[in-house]
Design a protein around this motif. Structure first.
Motif, PDB file in Angstrom:
ATOM      1  N   ALA A  83       0.822  -1.211   0.000  1.00 33.01           N
ATOM      2  CA  ALA A  83       0.000   0.000   0.000  1.00 33.01           C
ATOM      3  C   ALA A  83       0.856   1.260   0.000  1.00 33.01           C
ATOM      4  CB  ALA A  83      -0.925  -0.006   1.207  1.00 33.01           C
ATOM      5  N   ASP A  84       1.982   1.217   0.714  1.00 27.60           N
ATOM      6  CA  ASP A  84       2.839   2.395   0.823  1.00 27.60           C
ATOM      7  C   ASP A  84       3.704   2.589  -0.413  1.00 27.60           C
ATOM      8  OD1 ASP A  84       4.003   4.594   2.427  1.00 27.60           O
ATOM      9  OD2 ASP A  84       5.818   3.374   2.328  1.00 27.60           O
ATOM     10  N   ARG A  85       4.356   1.518  -0.893  1.00 21.81           N
ATOM     11  CA  ARG A  85       5.249   1.627  -2.046  1.00 21.81           C
ATOM     12  C   ARG A  85       4.469   1.858  -3.344  1.00 21.81           C
ATOM     13  NH1 ARG A  85       9.869   2.150   0.346  1.00 21.81           N
ATOM     14  NH2 ARG A  85      11.514   0.568   0.135  1.00 21.81           N
ATOM     15  N   PHE A  86       3.274   1.290  -3.426  1.00 19.50           N
ATOM     16  CA  PHE A  86       2.466   1.382  -4.648  1.00 19.50           C
ATOM     17  C   PHE A  86       1.206   2.182  -4.285  1.00 19.50           C
ATOM     18  CE2 PHE A  86       5.206  -2.326  -4.668  1.00 19.50           C
ATOM     19  CZ  PHE A  86       5.915  -2.115  -5.840  1.00 19.50           C
ATOM     20  N   ASP A  87       0.095   1.518  -4.019  1.00 20.75           N
ATOM     21  CA  ASP A  87      -1.095   2.193  -3.498  1.00 20.75           C
ATOM     22  C   ASP A  87      -2.112   1.131  -3.081  1.00 20.75           C
ATOM     23  OD1 ASP A  87      -2.273   1.311  -5.922  1.00 20.75           O
ATOM     24  OD2 ASP A  87      -1.903   3.233  -6.887  1.00 20.75           O
ATOM     25  N   GLU A  88      -3.194   1.584  -2.466  1.00 15.33           N
ATOM     26  CA  GLU A  88      -4.186   0.631  -1.976  1.00 15.33           C
ATOM     27  C   GLU A  88      -4.921  -0.102  -3.104  1.00 15.33           C
ATOM     28  OE1 GLU A  88      -6.643   2.666   0.886  1.00 15.33           O
ATOM     29  OE2 GLU A  88      -5.263   2.131   2.528  1.00 15.33           O
ATOM     30  N   PRO A  89      -5.233   0.544  -4.237  1.00 12.90           N
ATOM     31  CA  PRO A  89      -5.833  -0.233  -5.334  1.00 12.90           C
ATOM     32  C   PRO A  89      -4.929  -1.375  -5.803  1.00 12.90           C
ATOM     33  CG  PRO A  89      -6.250   2.086  -5.684  1.00 12.90           C
ATOM     34  CD  PRO A  89      -5.303   1.998  -4.516  1.00 12.90           C
ATOM     35  N   THR A  90      -3.605  -1.149  -5.823  1.00 15.84           N
ATOM     36  CA  THR A  90      -2.677  -2.225  -6.185  1.00 15.84           C
ATOM     37  C   THR A  90      -2.718  -3.336  -5.143  1.00 15.84           C
ATOM     38  OG1 THR A  90      -1.216  -0.689  -7.334  1.00 15.84           O
ATOM     39  CG2 THR A  90      -0.260  -2.793  -6.640  1.00 15.84           C
ATOM     40  N   LEU A  91      -2.808  -2.982  -3.879  1.00 14.68           N
ATOM     41  CA  LEU A  91      -2.924  -3.990  -2.829  1.00 14.68           C
ATOM     42  C   LEU A  91      -4.189  -4.818  -3.010  1.00 14.68           C
ATOM     43  CD1 LEU A  91      -2.099  -5.313  -0.144  1.00 14.68           C
ATOM     44  CD2 LEU A  91      -3.251  -3.417   1.035  1.00 14.68           C
ATOM     45  N   ARG A  92      -5.307  -4.170  -3.294  1.00 10.82           N
ATOM     46  CA  ARG A  92      -6.553  -4.910  -3.505  1.00 10.82           C
ATOM     47  C   ARG A  92      -6.436  -5.815  -4.734  1.00 10.82           C
ATOM     48  NH1 ARG A  92     -11.247  -5.208  -6.211  1.00 10.82           N
ATOM     49  NH2 ARG A  92     -13.151  -5.646  -5.025  1.00 10.82           N
ATOM     50  N   GLU A  93      -5.817  -5.309  -5.796  1.00  6.55           N
ATOM     51  CA  GLU A  93      -5.618  -6.118  -7.000  1.00  6.55           C
ATOM     52  C   GLU A  93      -4.774  -7.350  -6.695  1.00  6.55           C
ATOM     53  OE1 GLU A  93      -3.170  -5.883 -11.241  1.00  6.55           O
ATOM     54  OE2 GLU A  93      -3.617  -4.039 -10.142  1.00  6.55           O
ATOM     55  N   LEU A  94      -3.718  -7.165  -5.902  1.00  2.00           N
ATOM     56  CA  LEU A  94      -2.869  -8.297  -5.543  1.00  2.00           C
ATOM     57  C   LEU A  94      -3.650  -9.307  -4.723  1.00  2.00           C
ATOM     58  CD1 LEU A  94      -0.001  -9.497  -5.649  1.00  2.00           C
ATOM     59  CD2 LEU A  94       0.499  -8.245  -3.533  1.00  2.00           C
ATOM     60  N   TYR A  95      -4.495  -8.828  -3.803  1.00  2.00           N
ATOM     61  CA  TYR A  95      -5.326  -9.746  -3.031  1.00  2.00           C
ATOM     62  C   TYR A  95      -6.198 -10.587  -3.963  1.00  2.00           C
ATOM     63  CZ  TYR A  95      -8.652 -11.567   0.348  1.00  2.00           C
ATOM     64  OH  TYR A  95      -9.431 -12.420   1.097  1.00  2.00           O
ATOM     65  N   VAL A  96      -6.902  -9.934  -4.848  1.00  2.00           N
ATOM     66  CA  VAL A  96      -7.802 -10.655  -5.761  1.00  2.00           C
ATOM     67  C   VAL A  96      -7.029 -11.670  -6.597  1.00  2.00           C
ATOM     68  CG1 VAL A  96      -9.344 -10.392  -7.732  1.00  2.00           C
ATOM     69  CG2 VAL A  96      -9.511  -8.805  -5.799  1.00  2.00           C
ATOM     70  N   ASP A  97      -5.835 -11.304  -7.047  1.00  2.00           N
ATOM     71  CA  ASP A  97      -5.017 -12.198  -7.867  1.00  2.00           C
ATOM     72  C   ASP A  97      -4.537 -13.421  -7.090  1.00  2.00           C
ATOM     73  OD1 ASP A  97      -5.273 -10.549 -10.044  1.00  2.00           O
ATOM     74  OD2 ASP A  97      -3.313  -9.612  -9.837  1.00  2.00           O
ATOM     75  N   LEU A  98      -4.256 -13.231  -5.785  1.00  2.00           N
ATOM     76  CA  LEU A  98      -3.674 -14.312  -4.994  1.00  2.00           C
ATOM     77  C   LEU A  98      -4.693 -15.081  -4.165  1.00  2.00           C
ATOM     78  CD1 LEU A  98      -0.381 -12.626  -3.723  1.00  2.00           C
ATOM     79  CD2 LEU A  98      -0.588 -14.447  -5.422  1.00  2.00           C
ATOM     80  N   ALA A  99      -5.938 -14.635  -4.143  1.00  2.00           N
ATOM     81  CA  ALA A  99      -6.962 -15.282  -3.323  1.00  2.00           C
ATOM     82  C   ALA A  99      -7.745 -16.329  -4.092  1.00  2.00           C
ATOM     83  CB  ALA A  99      -7.910 -14.235  -2.755  1.00  2.00           C
ATOM     84  N   THR A 100      -7.119 -16.885  -5.119  1.00  2.00           N
ATOM     85  CA  THR A 100      -7.801 -17.839  -5.999  1.00  2.00           C
ATOM     86  C   THR A 100      -7.490 -19.291  -5.669  1.00  2.00           C
ATOM     87  OG1 THR A 100      -5.982 -17.615  -7.581  1.00  2.00           O
ATOM     88  CG2 THR A 100      -7.908 -16.201  -7.906  1.00  2.00           C
ATOM     89  N   GLY A 101      -6.790 -19.530  -4.570  1.00  2.00           N
ATOM     90  CA  GLY A 101      -6.428 -20.889  -4.189  1.00  2.00           C
ATOM     91  C   GLY A 101      -4.927 -21.006  -3.976  1.00  2.00           C
ATOM     92  N   PRO A 102      -4.435 -22.228  -3.774  1.00  2.00           N
ATOM     93  CA  PRO A 102      -2.993 -22.424  -3.565  1.00  2.00           C
ATOM     94  C   PRO A 102      -2.177 -21.848  -4.715  1.00  2.00           C
ATOM     95  CG  PRO A 102      -4.205 -24.422  -3.034  1.00  2.00           C
ATOM     96  CD  PRO A 102      -5.193 -23.489  -3.669  1.00  2.00           C
ATOM     97  N   VAL A 103      -1.032 -21.260  -4.383  1.00  2.00           N
ATOM     98  CA  VAL A 103      -0.176 -20.608  -5.370  1.00  2.00           C
ATOM     99  C   VAL A 103       1.231 -21.177  -5.240  1.00  2.00           C
ATOM    100  CG1 VAL A 103       0.808 -18.416  -6.142  1.00  2.00           C
ATOM    101  CG2 VAL A 103      -1.548 -18.486  -5.290  1.00  2.00           C
ATOM    102  N   ASP A 104       1.768 -21.740  -6.337  1.00  2.00           N
ATOM    103  CA  ASP A 104       3.138 -22.241  -6.283  1.00  2.00           C
ATOM    104  C   ASP A 104       4.122 -21.108  -6.584  1.00  2.00           C
ATOM    105  OD1 ASP A 104       3.339 -21.924  -9.103  1.00  2.00           O
ATOM    106  OD2 ASP A 104       2.773 -24.008  -9.470  1.00  2.00           O
ATOM    107  N   SER A 105       5.401 -21.412  -6.500  1.00  2.00           N
ATOM    108  CA  SER A 105       6.414 -20.365  -6.630  1.00  2.00           C
ATOM    109  C   SER A 105       6.387 -19.702  -8.003  1.00  2.00           C
ATOM    110  CB  SER A 105       7.808 -20.937  -6.347  1.00  2.00           C
ATOM    111  OG  SER A 105       8.108 -22.009  -7.232  1.00  2.00           O
ATOM    112  N   HIS A 106       6.140 -20.484  -9.047  1.00  2.00           N
ATOM    113  CA  HIS A 106       6.080 -19.901 -10.393  1.00  2.00           C
ATOM    114  C   HIS A 106       4.889 -18.962 -10.517  1.00  2.00           C
ATOM    115  CE1 HIS A 106       6.209 -19.440 -14.717  1.00  2.00           C
ATOM    116  NE2 HIS A 106       4.948 -19.862 -14.792  1.00  2.00           N
ATOM    117  N   GLU A 107       3.722 -19.390 -10.034  1.00  2.00           N
ATOM    118  CA  GLU A 107       2.540 -18.538 -10.094  1.00  2.00           C
ATOM    119  C   GLU A 107       2.735 -17.271  -9.282  1.00  2.00           C
ATOM    120  OE1 GLU A 107      -1.206 -21.589 -10.514  1.00  2.00           O
ATOM    121  OE2 GLU A 107      -0.046 -21.644  -8.634  1.00  2.00           O
TER     122      GLU A 107
END
Length: 249
Positions: free
Chosen positions: A196-220
């Motif tokens: 949120a600090d380095r980028f912004d809160e919309p980027t943080l929310r976008e990252l949440y949505v991208d990563l909240a889709t289930g287990p994530v391996d190192s490549h993903e």
């Protein structure tokens, strides 16, 4: 009580009247704060239950979430795959919450759990806990704008003793209990605060949505981090660690 244009409810027994009244007084501001971060695409209302006994708390949240060190839990009955809603959502406070939480921690816990309510339909079980819990903890602390040393004292002490963090917390850290779990939550909070600090809160929310889709391996993780913030996982961890250390200067 009214929370924006919606109505929320706080339920409990008379022996918890003081905590019930305090939560009710804070609920409209808490819903507004969560909506500022998450956006308007959630119900913007809540059912909050204040338990009077450990048995009642366990009945509401299930045995997996009813530990004696837990102040509150957000739970739901059903989340339909592909749906944009969840049924039976509620925030349940434990019977010990009135003794364990002061005004500041009550505010942060309520916002943390409401964030889980707001994001539940966009969240798949098994997603990285550092993202799920870190985002909710960031929501809990964002109005207070707490510095690293106050929001994450265990993390701050570890950085002073051993240097910046070099890895993201794993799910087992959160399940371990005690100081290890507390440290995991603090690390996770700091990751979201960093984004949120380095980028912004919309980027943080976008990252949440991208990563909240289930287990994530190192490549993903590499791919999703690069898409969201333009950094590989190793670059992300290095820059995050630098940010944490800078916050202690």
């Amino acid at each position: 009580m009214e929370t924006g244009s919606h109505s929320s409810v706080v339920l409990g027994h008379s022996d918890q009247e003081e905590l019930i009244d305090a939560i009710a007084a804070d609920l409209a501001d808490a819903v507004s704060s969560v909506t500022e971060l998450w956006g308007p695409d959630w119900s913007q209302r809540a059912l909050v239950v204040v338990s009077s006994s450990q048995e009642e708390f366990t009945e509401q949240v299930g045995v997996d979430h009813s530990g004696s060190d837990i102040a509150a839990v957000a739970v739901s009955d059903v989340v339909e795959p592909g749906s944009d809603s969840a049924t039976g959502q509620r925030v349940v406070f434990s019977p010990a919450a009135s003794e364990r939480l002061d005004e500041d921690t009550r505010h942060s816990v309520l916002r943390h759990e409401l964030t889980h309510v707001a994001a539940r339909a966009a969240t798949t079980d098994g997603s990285p806990m550092w993202m799920l819990e870190g985002f909710a903890d960031y929501a809990g602390h964002r109005d207070a704008e707490a510095p690293v040393g106050r929001a994450a004292p265990i993390l701050a002490a570890a950085v002073v003793a051993h240097g910046p963090p070099t890895r993201l917390p794993v799910d087992a850290d959160f399940m371990a209990g005690g100081e290890r779990a507390q440290a995991a939550y603090e690390l996770a909070w700091s990751v979201s605060a960093y984004v949120a600090d380095r980028f912004d809160e919309p980027t943080l929310r976008e990252l949440y949505v991208d990563l909240a889709t289930g287990p994530v391996d190192s490549h993903e993780l590499d791919v999703k981090l690069h898409e969201a913030v333009g950094l590989s996982a190793s670059e992300f961890v290095t820059d995050w660690g630098r940010w944490v250390a800078e916050g202690l200067d």
